[in-house]
Design a protein around this motif. Structure first.
Motif, short mmCIF file in Angstrom:
data_model
loop_
_atom_site.label_atom_id
_atom_site.label_comp_id
_atom_site.label_asym_id
_atom_site.label_seq_id
_atom_site.Cartn_x
_atom_site.Cartn_y
_atom_site.Cartn_z
N GLN A 180 0.82 -1.20 0.00
CA GLN A 180 0.00 0.00 0.00
C GLN A 180 0.86 1.26 0.00
N GLN A 181 2.05 1.20 0.60
CA GLN A 181 2.97 2.35 0.54
C GLN A 181 3.40 2.58 -0.91
N LYS A 182 3.64 1.51 -1.65
CA LYS A 182 4.02 1.63 -3.06
C LYS A 182 2.88 2.25 -3.87
N ILE A 183 1.66 1.82 -3.59
CA ILE A 183 0.50 2.39 -4.28
C ILE A 183 0.40 3.89 -3.98
N GLN A 184 0.59 4.27 -2.72
CA GLN A 184 0.55 5.69 -2.37
C GLN A 184 1.63 6.47 -3.11
N GLU A 185 2.82 5.92 -3.19
CA GLU A 185 3.91 6.60 -3.89
C GLU A 185 3.60 6.76 -5.37
N LEU A 186 3.05 5.72 -5.99
CA LEU A 186 2.69 5.80 -7.41
C LEU A 186 1.56 6.81 -7.63
N GLU A 187 0.59 6.85 -6.72
CA GLU A 187 -0.49 7.83 -6.83
C GLU A 187 0.06 9.25 -6.73
N LYS A 188 1.03 9.45 -5.85
CA LYS A 188 1.64 10.77 -5.69
C LYS A 188 2.40 11.16 -6.97
N GLN A 189 3.13 10.20 -7.56
CA GLN A 189 3.86 10.48 -8.79
C GLN A 189 2.90 10.83 -9.92
N LEU A 190 1.78 10.12 -10.01
CA LEU A 190 0.78 10.40 -11.04
C LEU A 190 0.19 11.79 -10.84
N TRP A 191 -0.12 12.14 -9.60
CA TRP A 191 -0.68 13.45 -9.30
C TRP A 191 0.29 14.56 -9.72
N ARG A 192 1.58 14.37 -9.39
CA ARG A 192 2.60 15.37 -9.77
C ARG A 192 2.72 15.49 -11.29
N ALA A 193 2.69 14.36 -11.99
CA ALA A 193 2.80 14.38 -13.45
C ALA A 193 1.62 15.12 -14.06
N LYS A 194 0.42 14.87 -13.53
CA LYS A 194 -0.77 15.58 -14.03
C LYS A 194 -0.68 17.07 -13.75
N ARG A 195 -0.22 17.41 -12.55
CA ARG A 195 -0.07 18.82 -12.19
C ARG A 195 0.93 19.51 -13.12
N ASP A 196 2.07 18.87 -13.31
CA ASP A 196 3.11 19.45 -14.18
C ASP A 196 2.62 19.59 -15.61
N ASN A 197 1.85 18.62 -16.09
CA ASN A 197 1.30 18.65 -17.43
C ASN A 197 0.33 19.82 -17.59
N CYS A 198 -0.50 20.04 -16.57
CA CYS A 198 -1.44 21.16 -16.62
C CYS A 198 -0.69 22.49 -16.62
N GLN A 199 0.34 22.58 -15.82
CA GLN A 199 1.11 23.83 -15.74
C GLN A 199 1.77 24.15 -17.08
N GLN A 200 2.20 23.13 -17.81
CA GLN A 200 2.83 23.36 -19.10
C GLN A 200 1.82 23.84 -20.13
N HIS A 201 0.60 23.32 -20.07
CA HIS A 201 -0.42 23.68 -21.06
C HIS A 201 -1.07 25.02 -20.79
N PHE A 202 -1.06 25.46 -19.53
CA PHE A 202 -1.76 26.68 -19.17
C PHE A 202 -0.81 27.72 -18.58
N LYS A 203 0.28 27.95 -19.28
CA LYS A 203 1.24 28.95 -18.82
C LYS A 203 0.58 30.34 -18.89
N ILE A 204 0.83 31.14 -17.85
CA ILE A 204 0.28 32.49 -17.81
C ILE A 204 1.38 33.46 -18.22
N ASP A 205 1.05 34.36 -19.11
CA ASP A 205 2.00 35.37 -19.57
C ASP A 205 2.28 36.30 -18.39
N PRO A 206 3.57 36.46 -18.01
CA PRO A 206 3.92 37.33 -16.88
C PRO A 206 3.41 38.77 -17.05
N PHE A 207 3.13 39.18 -18.31
CA PHE A 207 2.62 40.51 -18.58
C PHE A 207 1.31 40.75 -17.82
N TRP A 208 0.49 39.71 -17.65
CA TRP A 208 -0.81 39.84 -17.03
C TRP A 208 -0.75 39.76 -15.52
N LEU A 209 0.41 39.49 -14.95
CA LEU A 209 0.53 39.38 -13.49
C LEU A 209 0.76 40.70 -12.83
#
Length: 108
Positions: free
Chosen positions: A79-108
């Motif tokens: 179950q620890q291995k499953i938790q670690e894999l779930e965490k890795q998947l969550w991070r990969a999804k988060r990183d993928n979303c961040q790459q697709h929805f980059k915000i132009d610093p001009f608007w910040l």
């Protein structure tokens, strides 16, 4: 170890909380399930409270039945291995979303 607290002029003795690793909890749970130790025997051996020991046993039984705990660290290696894999998947999804929805610093 004990913590002495004064409340309304009365000295109260409170047992300090002991922390246990997932490995220790697993060992105690296995003693109860596999070796037939009682909850009281585990409390006496470990110094843990009644609620904690009951929780370890319940969690271990759930994990060996295939349930991954949510919001707490798993006890069994599987179950620890499953938790670690779930965490890795969550991070990969988060990183993928961040790459697709980059915000132009001009608007910040």
């Amino acid at each position: 170890a004990y913590n002495f607290t004064k409340l309304l002029g009365i000295t109260m003795i409170r047992k300090e909380r002991t922390t246990f690793t997932a490995e220790q909890k697993l060992d105690y749970a296995k003693l109860m399930i596999d070796e037939g130790y009682t909850n009281k025997q585990i409390r006496d051996i470990s110094g843990a409270g009644e609620t904690a020991v009951s929780r370890w046993k319940k969690q271990y039984l759930a994990e060996i039945d295939g349930h991954t705990p949510q919001g707490k660290k798993a006890l069994t290696p599987e179950q620890q291995k499953i938790q670690e894999l779930e965490k890795q998947l969550w991070r990969a999804k988060r990183d993928n979303c961040q790459q697709h929805f980059k915000i132009d610093p001009f608007w910040l």
